[in-house]
Design a protein around this motif. Sequence first.
Motif, PDB file in Angstrom:
ATOM      1  N   ASN A  16       0.795  -1.234   0.000  1.00 25.70           N
ATOM      2  CA  ASN A  16       0.000   0.000   0.000  1.00 25.70           C
ATOM      3  C   ASN A  16       0.826   1.283   0.000  1.00 25.70           C
ATOM      4  OD1 ASN A  16      -2.341  -1.461  -0.065  1.00 25.70           O
ATOM      5  ND2 ASN A  16      -2.726  -1.359   2.136  1.00 25.70           N
ATOM      6  N   ILE A  17       2.118   1.177   0.273  1.00 22.66           N
ATOM      7  CA  ILE A  17       2.937   2.408   0.257  1.00 22.66           C
ATOM      8  C   ILE A  17       3.304   2.800  -1.173  1.00 22.66           C
ATOM      9  CG2 ILE A  17       3.910   1.930   2.543  1.00 22.66           C
ATOM     10  CD1 ILE A  17       6.585   1.253   1.099  1.00 22.66           C
ATOM     11  N   LEU A  26       6.054   8.055  -2.748  1.00 24.23           N
ATOM     12  CA  LEU A  26       5.634   7.226  -1.613  1.00 24.23           C
ATOM     13  C   LEU A  26       4.285   7.710  -1.066  1.00 24.23           C
ATOM     14  CD1 LEU A  26       6.899   5.018   0.364  1.00 24.23           C
ATOM     15  CD2 LEU A  26       7.675   6.939   1.722  1.00 24.23           C
ATOM     16  N   LYS A  28       2.403   8.625   1.641  1.00 18.87           N
ATOM     17  CA  LYS A  28       2.869   8.964   2.995  1.00 18.87           C
ATOM     18  C   LYS A  28       1.955   8.437   4.106  1.00 18.87           C
ATOM     19  CE  LYS A  28       5.912  12.826   1.990  1.00 18.87           C
ATOM     20  NZ  LYS A  28       5.965  12.614   0.546  1.00 18.87           N
ATOM     21  N   SER A  29       0.647   8.534   3.909  1.00 18.46           N
ATOM     22  CA  SER A  29      -0.270   8.077   4.967  1.00 18.46           C
ATOM     23  C   SER A  29      -0.116   6.572   5.198  1.00 18.46           C
ATOM     24  CB  SER A  29      -1.718   8.408   4.602  1.00 18.46           C
ATOM     25  OG  SER A  29      -2.053   7.814   3.351  1.00 18.46           O
ATOM     26  N   ASN A  30       0.097   5.836   4.115  1.00 21.18           N
ATOM     27  CA  ASN A  30       0.283   4.386   4.256  1.00 21.18           C
ATOM     28  C   ASN A  30       1.670   4.047   4.801  1.00 21.18           C
ATOM     29  OD1 ASN A  30      -2.292   3.858   3.395  1.00 21.18           O
ATOM     30  ND2 ASN A  30      -1.725   3.570   1.254  1.00 21.18           N
ATOM     31  N   MET A  31       2.642   4.910   4.507  1.00 19.79           N
ATOM     32  CA  MET A  31       3.980   4.716   5.071  1.00 19.79           C
ATOM     33  C   MET A  31       3.921   4.877   6.589  1.00 19.79           C
ATOM     34  SD  MET A  31       7.079   3.922   4.324  1.00 19.79           S
ATOM     35  CE  MET A  31       8.173   3.494   5.681  1.00 19.79           C
ATOM     36  N   GLU A  32       3.105   5.815   7.035  1.00 29.79           N
ATOM     37  CA  GLU A  32       2.939   6.005   8.487  1.00 29.79           C
ATOM     38  C   GLU A  32       2.341   4.752   9.127  1.00 29.79           C
ATOM     39  OE1 GLU A  32       0.655   9.583   9.003  1.00 29.79           O
ATOM     40  OE2 GLU A  32       2.230  10.834   8.111  1.00 29.79           O
ATOM     41  N   LYS A  33       1.390   4.141   8.426  1.00 30.91           N
ATOM     42  CA  LYS A  33       0.775   2.900   8.942  1.00 30.91           C
ATOM     43  C   LYS A  33       1.814   1.778   9.017  1.00 30.91           C
ATOM     44  CE  LYS A  33      -3.805   3.944   7.086  1.00 30.91           C
ATOM     45  NZ  LYS A  33      -4.731   3.689   5.972  1.00 30.91           N
ATOM     46  N   LEU A  34       2.637   1.682   7.976  1.00 31.07           N
ATOM     47  CA  LEU A  34       3.671   0.638   7.956  1.00 31.07           C
ATOM     48  C   LEU A  34       4.690   0.872   9.073  1.00 31.07           C
ATOM     49  CD1 LEU A  34       5.053  -1.824   6.612  1.00 31.07           C
ATOM     50  CD2 LEU A  34       6.235  -0.213   5.091  1.00 31.07           C
ATOM     51  N   THR A  35       5.056   2.129   9.268  1.00 29.57           N
ATOM     52  CA  THR A  35       6.021   2.461  10.321  1.00 29.57           C
ATOM     53  C   THR A  35       5.443   2.126  11.697  1.00 29.57           C
ATOM     54  OG1 THR A  35       6.895   4.253   8.951  1.00 29.57           O
ATOM     55  CG2 THR A  35       7.480   4.298  11.277  1.00 29.57           C
ATOM     56  N   ALA A  74      11.417   3.998   1.558  1.00 26.79           N
ATOM     57  CA  ALA A  74      10.694   3.329   2.647  1.00 26.79           C
ATOM     58  C   ALA A  74      11.676   2.643   3.596  1.00 26.79           C
ATOM     59  CB  ALA A  74       9.709   2.310   2.073  1.00 26.79           C
TER      60      ALA A  74
END
Length: 206
Positions: A16-17, A26, A28-35, A74
């Motif tokens: 999803n990223i 990237l 970004k909102s999905n990167m925050e979820k992954l992080t 990422a």
Amino acid sequence: GAVALFRPRYKRLVDNIFPVYPQDGLVKSNMEKLTFYSLSSPEKLDRIGEYLYQRAARDIYRKKYGFVIIAMEAMDQLLLACHAPTLNLFVESFLKMVQKLLESTEPELQILATQSFVKFANIEEDTPSYHRRYDFFVSKFSAMCHSGDREDIRDKIRIAGIKGLQAVVRKTVSDDLVENIWEPVHMDKIVPSLLFNIQESGFHKK
């Protein structure tokens, strides 16, 4: 569809990223979820790293470099966000990814990978991996210092090579690793590479 539902959560979060079009960058909102997921489930870090690596390797093969850049970004963000004992597991995938990009023939990917290696070298690991070896990076960064590419890209690659060598030295010295960076096997590559660039810069200034 239905297949996606059965994919492990970490894979869905990684998928999803990535945007539909790489130029969108990237997500970004999905990167925050992954992080967040990585921080709350650090035992999954090595799988996340390995999956990101697999995606990037596939995209390098397909010459979809925009997605490779996103995968590396990422990786960088996860590396900087996750300070857990499990970081060691992630670092292995991270370095494998950096190596993969350095091995590509694309100057942009080589420079990007070097920047990521420098970020990694600046991180103080709680438990450095004493068996980790940096032979490949010493050889590759040294080779980049002697880049014979066309002039507009050559200097960028050479500068990246110098920064990469600085990072390797910094990392190995700060971690007090078993592998001694001052050994002739490494210095015989590092010193000539640096001298070559000093001589070259002097030559161009004349």
